[in-house]
Design an enzyme around this catalytic site. Structure first.
Site, PDB file in Angstrom:
ATOM      1  N   ARG A 168       0.833  -1.220   0.000  1.00 29.90           N
ATOM      2  CA  ARG A 168       0.000   0.000   0.000  1.00 29.90           C
ATOM      3  C   ARG A 168       0.861   1.261   0.000  1.00 29.90           C
ATOM      4  O   ARG A 168       0.551   2.240   0.675  1.00 29.90           O
ATOM      5  CB  ARG A 168      -0.946   0.022   1.217  1.00 29.90           C
ATOM      6  N   SER A 239     -10.941  -0.580   3.112  1.00 28.14           N
ATOM      7  CA  SER A 239     -10.169  -0.811   4.347  1.00 28.14           C
ATOM      8  C   SER A 239      -9.697   0.520   4.898  1.00 28.14           C
ATOM      9  O   SER A 239      -9.057   1.289   4.183  1.00 28.14           O
ATOM     10  CB  SER A 239      -8.941  -1.676   4.061  1.00 28.14           C
ATOM     11  N   GLU A 335      -5.266   3.909   5.994  1.00 24.78           N
ATOM     12  CA  GLU A 335      -4.943   3.725   4.575  1.00 24.78           C
ATOM     13  C   GLU A 335      -5.362   4.944   3.735  1.00 24.78           C
ATOM     14  O   GLU A 335      -4.606   5.389   2.879  1.00 24.78           O
ATOM     15  CB  GLU A 335      -5.638   2.444   4.075  1.00 24.78           C
TER      16      GLU A 335
HETATM   17  C1  LIG Z   1     -15.521  -0.297  -1.199  1.00 22.96           C
HETATM   18  C2  LIG Z   1     -14.034  -0.048  -1.388  1.00 22.96           C
HETATM   19  C3  LIG Z   1     -13.175  -1.111  -1.570  1.00 22.96           C
HETATM   20  C4  LIG Z   1     -11.812  -0.906  -1.767  1.00 22.96           C
HETATM   21  N1  LIG Z   1     -11.002  -1.989  -1.937  1.00 22.96           N
HETATM   22  C5  LIG Z   1      -9.670  -1.818  -2.127  1.00 22.96           C
HETATM   23  C6  LIG Z   1      -8.817  -2.952  -2.322  1.00 22.96           C
HETATM   24  O1  LIG Z   1      -9.262  -4.094  -2.352  1.00 22.96           O
HETATM   25  N2  LIG Z   1      -7.500  -2.726  -2.482  1.00 22.96           N
HETATM   26  C7  LIG Z   1      -6.970  -1.471  -2.494  1.00 22.96           C
HETATM   27  O2  LIG Z   1      -5.742  -1.350  -2.646  1.00 22.96           O
HETATM   28  N3  LIG Z   1      -7.748  -0.382  -2.313  1.00 22.96           N
HETATM   29  C8  LIG Z   1      -9.087  -0.520  -2.136  1.00 22.96           C
HETATM   30  N4  LIG Z   1      -9.881   0.568  -1.950  1.00 22.96           N
HETATM   31  C9  LIG Z   1      -9.290   1.910  -1.924  1.00 22.96           C
HETATM   32  C10 LIG Z   1      -9.381   2.676  -3.275  1.00 22.96           C
HETATM   33  O3  LIG Z   1     -10.364   2.129  -4.090  1.00 22.96           O
HETATM   34  C11 LIG Z   1      -8.063   2.672  -4.029  1.00 22.96           C
HETATM   35  O4  LIG Z   1      -7.038   3.208  -3.223  1.00 22.96           O
HETATM   36  C12 LIG Z   1      -8.128   3.477  -5.331  1.00 22.96           C
HETATM   37  O5  LIG Z   1      -6.953   3.289  -6.077  1.00 22.96           O
HETATM   38  C13 LIG Z   1      -8.350   4.964  -5.110  1.00 22.96           C
HETATM   39  O6  LIG Z   1      -8.635   5.546  -6.368  1.00 22.96           O
HETATM   40  P1  LIG Z   1      -9.342   6.952  -6.499  1.00 22.96           P
HETATM   41  O7  LIG Z   1      -9.299   7.345  -7.929  1.00 22.96           O
HETATM   42  O8  LIG Z   1     -10.666   6.910  -5.876  1.00 22.96           O
HETATM   43  O9  LIG Z   1      -8.338   7.876  -5.662  1.00 22.96           O
HETATM   44  P2  LIG Z   1      -8.695   9.153  -4.775  1.00 22.96           P
HETATM   45  O10 LIG Z   1      -9.391   8.729  -3.546  1.00 22.96           O
HETATM   46  O11 LIG Z   1      -9.347  10.182  -5.627  1.00 22.96           O
HETATM   47  O12 LIG Z   1      -7.236   9.647  -4.417  1.00 22.96           O
HETATM   48  C14 LIG Z   1      -6.413   8.887  -3.553  1.00 22.96           C
HETATM   49  C15 LIG Z   1      -5.034   9.559  -3.479  1.00 22.96           C
HETATM   50  O13 LIG Z   1      -4.401   9.493  -4.758  1.00 22.96           O
HETATM   51  C16 LIG Z   1      -4.128  10.813  -5.258  1.00 22.96           C
HETATM   52  N5  LIG Z   1      -4.406  10.788  -6.704  1.00 22.96           N
HETATM   53  C17 LIG Z   1      -5.548  10.402  -7.318  1.00 22.96           C
HETATM   54  N6  LIG Z   1      -5.393  10.432  -8.653  1.00 22.96           N
HETATM   55  C18 LIG Z   1      -4.117  10.853  -8.884  1.00 22.96           C
HETATM   56  C19 LIG Z   1      -3.352  11.110 -10.059  1.00 22.96           C
HETATM   57  N7  LIG Z   1      -3.850  10.924 -11.298  1.00 22.96           N
HETATM   58  N8  LIG Z   1      -2.072  11.550  -9.912  1.00 22.96           N
HETATM   59  C20 LIG Z   1      -1.544  11.744  -8.687  1.00 22.96           C
HETATM   60  N9  LIG Z   1      -2.219  11.531  -7.531  1.00 22.96           N
HETATM   61  C21 LIG Z   1      -3.492  11.088  -7.639  1.00 22.96           C
HETATM   62  C22 LIG Z   1      -5.058  11.733  -4.486  1.00 22.96           C
HETATM   63  O14 LIG Z   1      -4.532  13.045  -4.415  1.00 22.96           O
HETATM   64  C23 LIG Z   1      -5.105  11.050  -3.136  1.00 22.96           C
HETATM   65  O15 LIG Z   1      -3.946  11.385  -2.395  1.00 22.96           O
HETATM   66  C24 LIG Z   1     -11.277   0.407  -1.764  1.00 22.96           C
HETATM   67  C25 LIG Z   1     -12.150   1.491  -1.592  1.00 22.96           C
HETATM   68  C26 LIG Z   1     -13.521   1.273  -1.408  1.00 22.96           C
HETATM   69  C27 LIG Z   1     -14.446   2.448  -1.248  1.00 22.96           C
END
Ligand SMILES: Cc1cc2nc3c(=O)[nH]c(=O)nc-3n(C[C@H](O)[C@H](O)[C@H](O)COP(=O)(O)OP(=O)(O)OC[C@H]3O[C@@H](n4cnc5c(N)ncnc54)[C@H](O)[C@@H]3O)c2cc1C
Length: 339
Positions: A168, A239, A335
């Site tokens: 992570r 998580s 996380e």
């Molecule tokens: C129901 C649920 C289940 C999940 N299951 C998992 C799992 O099984 N495994 C896992 O690893 N994660 C899981 N996650 C967490 C999440 O889905 C991941 O971390 C995902 O990659 C976040 O993507 P996002 O676009 O929503 O990021 P955001 O929440 O929009 O951003 C997260 C971080 O990344 C940065 N960011 C976003 N896009 C960019 C970019 N293009 N360039 C630079 N920085 C950027 C943001 O500034 C922030 O710091 C889960 C979340 C939920 C709600």
């Protein structure tokens, strides 16, 4: 500000974070072209304002209003760009929905990403915390990433070594935290084999008889739907805590006091503990503090029971951390990214 961009002011972020927390951004821009990003960083008028890069908002906790400019990454596009002897190379722009992209690769007949099905969010955020599930992490299928560096105004390509992936974790959470990911290229195996290392997945119906990549994806989706709350129904960020990694000796000492401790040996001799189990043992599963609660089916997931503020979630998280620390001497690390 270049005329081609349209900034909105006092913009609600409630529908842009999966926790469903009400917060407002001073300014907001939906970025659908790379030039918009370059324009923002080249324009002195925006230089001093704090910036938040937002993808699907599924790994952020908004602890208050954001007094700055939210750059909501909506860059689109995905293509098969070639390959080498062993891999197909597939590239997707940062704003593509992760799960839709995984499904698209499967529809092209390309296996490799199926274990990461149904993870919310965007392609661009996937490398940030090296997303992982069911025995696979992004780093296992990663080729390279194109980033924009606001400090230099330049765009460059980084390979896996430069991304320094960990559990992570990646360089994008440390020295590279200012970098903006524009697209990600994956190396998918030409000789695909199902990855059924994770026992729960291996035990799903249909997994015992040479499943296809789509069948593995369907099994992962079924498990996730059973276990995890759908953010469209109940606000959450998946998580909430990382599984803590402790020294082998510390784990051995804990096992003497707690023989049922769930732990997984790591290649370097350390032990990964199950954060959900620790929280459950402290009696938090299904409990609430104000409008924030612990999901009854999975203690690792904190939920918004309706109307929770970021502060409510932080208060709950701190109470859980304190209890786990007092009982097991282990500090749980959140996380999601706190904004
Ligand atoms: C129901 C649920 C289940 C999940 N299951 C998992 C799992 O099984 N495994 C896992 O690893 N994660 C899981 N996650 C967490 C999440 O889905 C991941 O971390 C995902 O990659 C976040 O993507 P996002 O676009 O929503 O990021 P955001 O929440 O929009 O951003 C997260 C971080 O990344 C940065 N960011 C976003 N896009 C960019 C970019 N293009 N360039 C630079 N920085 C950027 C943001 O500034 C922030 O710091 C889960 C979340 C939920 C709600």
């Amino acid at each position: 500000m270049p005329a081609s961009t349209s900034v909105l002011y006092q913009f609600s972020l409630q529908s842009l974070n999966t926790f469903g927390i009400a917060a407002t951004a001073r300014a907001y821009l939906h970025v659908t072209k790379k030039e918009q990003l370059l324009g923002v960083y080249a324009d002195g008028a925006w230089a001093t304002l704090p910036k938040l890069i937002l993808g699907g908002g599924s790994n952020v906790l908004l602890t208050g209003d954001f007094d700055g400019l939210v750059l909501h990454i909506g860059l689109e596009g995905k293509e098969l760009i070639g390959g080498d002897e062993r891999h197909h190379f597939v590239r997707a722009a940062a704003g593509e929905n992760w799960h839709a992209f995984v499904q698209w690769t499967l529809a092209q007949g390309l296996g490799g990403l199926e274990n990461l099905s149904l993870i919310p969010g965007t392609v661009g955020a996937a490398p940030i915390q090296n997303i992982g599930a069911y025995g696979l992490e992004i780093k296992d299928v990663f080729h390279s990433v194109t980033v924009f560096d606001p400090a230099s105004g330049e765009t460059r390509v980084m390979d896996a070594a430069a991304c320094r992936f960990g559990y992570r974790d990646s360089v994008f959470k440390h020295e590279g935290r200012q970098l903006i990911i524009l697209d990600v290229t994956f190396a998918l195996p030409k000789q695909w084999q199902p990855n059924l290392r994770y026992a729960e997945l291996a035990n799903e119906p249909g997994m015992q008889d040479a499943p296809s990549a789509q069948q593995v994806a369907d099994a992962v989706i079924a498990i996730r739907r059973r276990k995890l709350p759908d953010p469209a129904q109940i606000g959450n960020a998946g998580s909430f805590f990382k599984n803590p990694v402790v020294a082998g000796a510390q784990c051995a000492a804990l096992l003497e006091r707690f023989p049922n401790l769930v732990h997984h040996a790591q290649p370097d001799g350390s032990e990964k503990l199950a954060a959900g189990w620790l929280i459950d043992q402290c009696g938090w599963k299904g409990k609430s503090l104000g409008a924030a609660g612990v999901y009854p089916k999975q203690a690792l997931v904190l939920v918004n029971n309706g109307g929770a503020s970021g502060a409510d979630v932080v208060t709950l998280a701190r109470a859980i951390q304190a209890d786990v620390q007092a009982r097991y001497g282990v500090l749980l690390e959140p996380e999601p990214v706190f904004v």
